[in-house]
Design a protein around this motif. Structure first.
Motif, short mmCIF file in Angstrom:
data_model
loop_
_atom_site.label_atom_id
_atom_site.label_comp_id
_atom_site.label_asym_id
_atom_site.label_seq_id
_atom_site.Cartn_x
_atom_site.Cartn_y
_atom_site.Cartn_z
N THR A 50 1.39 -1.21 -0.05
CA THR A 50 0.32 0.16 0.29
C THR A 50 0.97 1.22 -0.20
OG1 THR A 50 -1.83 -0.96 1.48
CG2 THR A 50 -1.85 1.17 1.19
N ALA A 51 1.56 1.07 0.87
CA ALA A 51 2.56 2.27 1.10
C ALA A 51 3.43 2.67 -0.36
CB ALA A 51 4.43 2.03 2.00
N GLU A 52 3.94 1.71 -1.35
CA GLU A 52 5.04 1.95 -2.73
C GLU A 52 3.29 1.68 -3.38
OE1 GLU A 52 7.47 1.18 -3.43
OE2 GLU A 52 8.19 0.60 -1.52
N GLN A 88 -1.78 14.52 3.54
CA GLN A 88 -1.39 14.58 5.09
C GLN A 88 -2.21 13.65 5.33
OE1 GLN A 88 -3.25 17.81 7.73
NE2 GLN A 88 -1.75 17.24 9.53
N ALA A 89 -3.82 13.22 4.98
CA ALA A 89 -5.00 12.10 5.44
C ALA A 89 -4.13 10.99 4.95
CB ALA A 89 -6.14 12.46 4.74
N VAL A 90 -3.56 10.45 4.02
CA VAL A 90 -3.32 9.16 3.46
C VAL A 90 -1.55 8.96 4.72
CG1 VAL A 90 -1.93 8.45 1.67
CG2 VAL A 90 -4.18 9.67 0.94
N ALA A 95 -3.26 -8.97 16.90
CA ALA A 95 -3.89 -9.83 15.79
C ALA A 95 -5.38 -9.52 14.89
CB ALA A 95 -3.83 -11.13 15.23
N ALA A 96 -6.55 -9.24 15.12
CA ALA A 96 -7.15 -9.80 14.99
C ALA A 96 -7.90 -7.19 14.46
CB ALA A 96 -8.64 -10.28 16.02
N GLU A 97 -7.45 -6.69 16.18
CA GLU A 97 -8.48 -5.85 15.65
C GLU A 97 -7.01 -5.03 14.74
OE1 GLU A 97 -10.60 -2.25 16.93
OE2 GLU A 97 -10.74 -5.07 17.16
N ALA A 98 -6.22 -5.15 14.49
CA ALA A 98 -5.30 -4.46 13.94
C ALA A 98 -5.47 -5.21 12.93
CB ALA A 98 -3.17 -4.48 14.57
N GLY A 99 -5.45 -6.15 12.53
CA GLY A 99 -5.75 -6.84 11.16
C GLY A 99 -6.99 -6.17 10.32
N HIS A 100 -8.24 -6.33 11.27
CA HIS A 100 -9.28 -5.51 10.67
C HIS A 100 -8.84 -4.18 9.73
CE1 HIS A 100 -13.29 -4.12 10.07
NE2 HIS A 100 -13.34 -3.18 10.69
N ARG A 101 -7.99 -2.94 10.90
CA ARG A 101 -8.23 -1.49 10.52
C ARG A 101 -6.96 -1.95 9.26
NH1 ARG A 101 -7.90 -0.80 16.18
NH2 ARG A 101 -5.69 -1.42 16.51
N VAL A 102 -5.72 -2.93 9.43
CA VAL A 102 -4.54 -2.71 8.89
C VAL A 102 -5.75 -2.99 6.97
CG1 VAL A 102 -2.80 -3.42 7.85
CG2 VAL A 102 -3.04 -2.75 10.29
N ALA A 103 -6.27 -3.81 7.06
CA ALA A 103 -6.94 -4.36 5.77
C ALA A 103 -7.92 -3.40 4.77
CB ALA A 103 -7.48 -5.68 6.18
N HIS A 119 -9.06 1.12 1.04
CA HIS A 119 -9.06 2.12 1.49
C HIS A 119 -8.34 3.04 0.06
CE1 HIS A 119 -12.52 2.05 4.86
NE2 HIS A 119 -12.64 1.06 3.46
N LEU A 120 -7.02 2.79 0.57
CA LEU A 120 -5.74 3.77 -0.01
C LEU A 120 -5.83 2.64 -1.38
CD1 LEU A 120 -3.53 4.36 2.86
CD2 LEU A 120 -5.91 5.29 2.12
N HIS A 121 -5.76 1.93 -1.85
CA HIS A 121 -5.55 1.30 -3.15
C HIS A 121 -6.77 1.96 -4.39
CE1 HIS A 121 -2.73 -1.50 -1.85
NE2 HIS A 121 -2.43 -1.06 -3.64
N GLY A 122 -7.66 2.20 -3.70
CA GLY A 122 -9.27 2.93 -4.08
C GLY A 122 -9.66 1.84 -4.96
N GLY A 123 -10.42 2.39 -6.27
CA GLY A 123 -11.18 1.16 -6.90
C GLY A 123 -10.63 -0.08 -7.21
#
Length: 356
Positions: free
Chosen positions: A235-237, A253-255, A297-305, A310-314
């Motif tokens: 995602t960062a790349e 900034q939001a990204v 692993a569950a909570e952070a996994g949800h947020r990171v996924a 979202h940051l990849h868009g469509g």
């Protein structure tokens, strides 16, 4: 204090990464419902010594859970469809600890990549799905468990079952298996048995089921760490390449805030995972640490996924895009063996039972 990985962990991880790099693609994984087990890749890992190296003696190379977690992180980073977690970290390790005469029959074919073992554990807090009773010449096991990982391809099953003297774990190889389609691939099954002969591991009430649960949960966290690390890196790349209003979106900034939050989440998974794994490997009480690691692993996994999508868009919701493999892997691991809420309940029970 030195928190760096040991030489054995580093070398096993590096070898696993070399074998998996370029060999796990959408074509090898298949689409939904087409299967989630790459047998050729599994044999390649076995031939390279990855399967047996991290198993304790006399089955393997004399290493253990910490080395297995290093391998599982690489498997998660590649989202590799191989049954290392249920077969090695859980089943084969349990056989080395409690199996006795079962070692030669099952552990040797496992380390050669010839057989697959899995474990039919219920989620945290859920009732045991099997019962067992003594019979002439042994034990008979009945019951069922859904969503058994790699159950559609397994040759044997470790099954926790209620007995008159408490929960015991049995090895069975006669079961009715119905393949199930999961969120990522059809690498699970509904496993049912009726009066099936079972070989006892340990003794009823000896805690073998909890031994399996703790190690399986830590293994899940290690695999989740690799999934999230790779998803965040991709995602960062991508945000450095995708332009909006004439600028890469990584400069917004939001990204940048969402990526920073995701980085903190990944580091929380890493920290809690290795704390729990080290305590288990040292034979220390670790129920609270394991529940904490799985919560992250569950909570952070949800947020990171979701951040990655979202940051990849469509393209983030395109089933054919490589990111989709990481999203579904993270979401499945989020709930396997109990999600964040179930882990908080376990933590509450653990704290309530401890000293005030």
């Amino acid at each position: 204090m030195d928190f760096a990985l040991t030489e054995a962990q580093t070398e096993l991880a590096a070898l696993t990464r070399r074998i998996l790099t370029g060999r796990v693609t959408p074509e090898t994984l298949g689409r939904h419902g087409t299967g989630g087990f790459d047998q050729a890749l599994w044999r390649r890992l076995a031939n390279a010594g990855i399967v047996d190296a991290a198993l304790p003696s006399p089955v393997g190379g004399g290493f253990g859970l910490l080395e297995q977690c290093a391998v599982l992180t690489e498997i998660g980073r590649a989202v590799a469809p191989v049954p290392y977690l249920p077969t090695v970290t859980m089943a084969a390790s349990a056989l080395a600890e409690f199996g006795g005469e079962l070692l030669e029959r099952w552990a040797v074919p496992v380390v050669r990549g010839e057989k697959v073992l899995t474990v039919a554990l219920p989620d945290a807090g859920a009732p045991c799905g099997f019962t067992a009773s003594p019979a002439l010449g042994g034990w008979r096991v009945s019951g069922s468990q859904t969503a058994v990982p790699f159950g559609a391809f397994a040759d044997g099953f470790l099954v926790p079952a209620e007995t008159a003297d408490g929960v015991a774990v049995f090895l069975i190889d006669e079961a009715e298996v119905r393949a199930q389609s999961t969120i990522d691939h059809a690498d699970a099954a509904l496993v049912s048995v009726s009066e099936a002969p079972g070989t006892l591991l340990g003794e009823p009430g000896a805690g073998v089921d909890e031994w399996l649960r703790l190690r399986g949960t830590v293994g899940l966290c290690a695999r989740q760490l690799g999934v999230l690390e790779s998803a965040l890196r991709r995602t960062a790349e991508y945000t450095k390449e995708r332009n909006q209003f004439g600028h890469p979106i990584a400069g917004f900034q939001a990204v940048r805030q969402r990526l920073a939050d995701a980085y903190v989440d990944v580091e929380a998974v890493r920290l809690t995972l290795w704390q729990a794994a080290w305590r288990l490997a040292e034979g220390l009480p670790a129920a609270g640490e394991v529940a904490t690691a799985k919560y992250w692993a569950a909570e952070a996994g949800h947020r990171v996924a979701h951040t990655a999508v979202h940051l990849h868009g469509g393209v983030g919701i395109d089933l054919d895009h490589p990111l989709h493999r990481y999203f579904t892997a993270a979401k499945r691991t989020e709930f396997t063996l109990g999600g964040a809420t179930a882990q908080l309940r376990l933590l509450g029970d653990h704290l309530a039972a401890g000293p005030t």
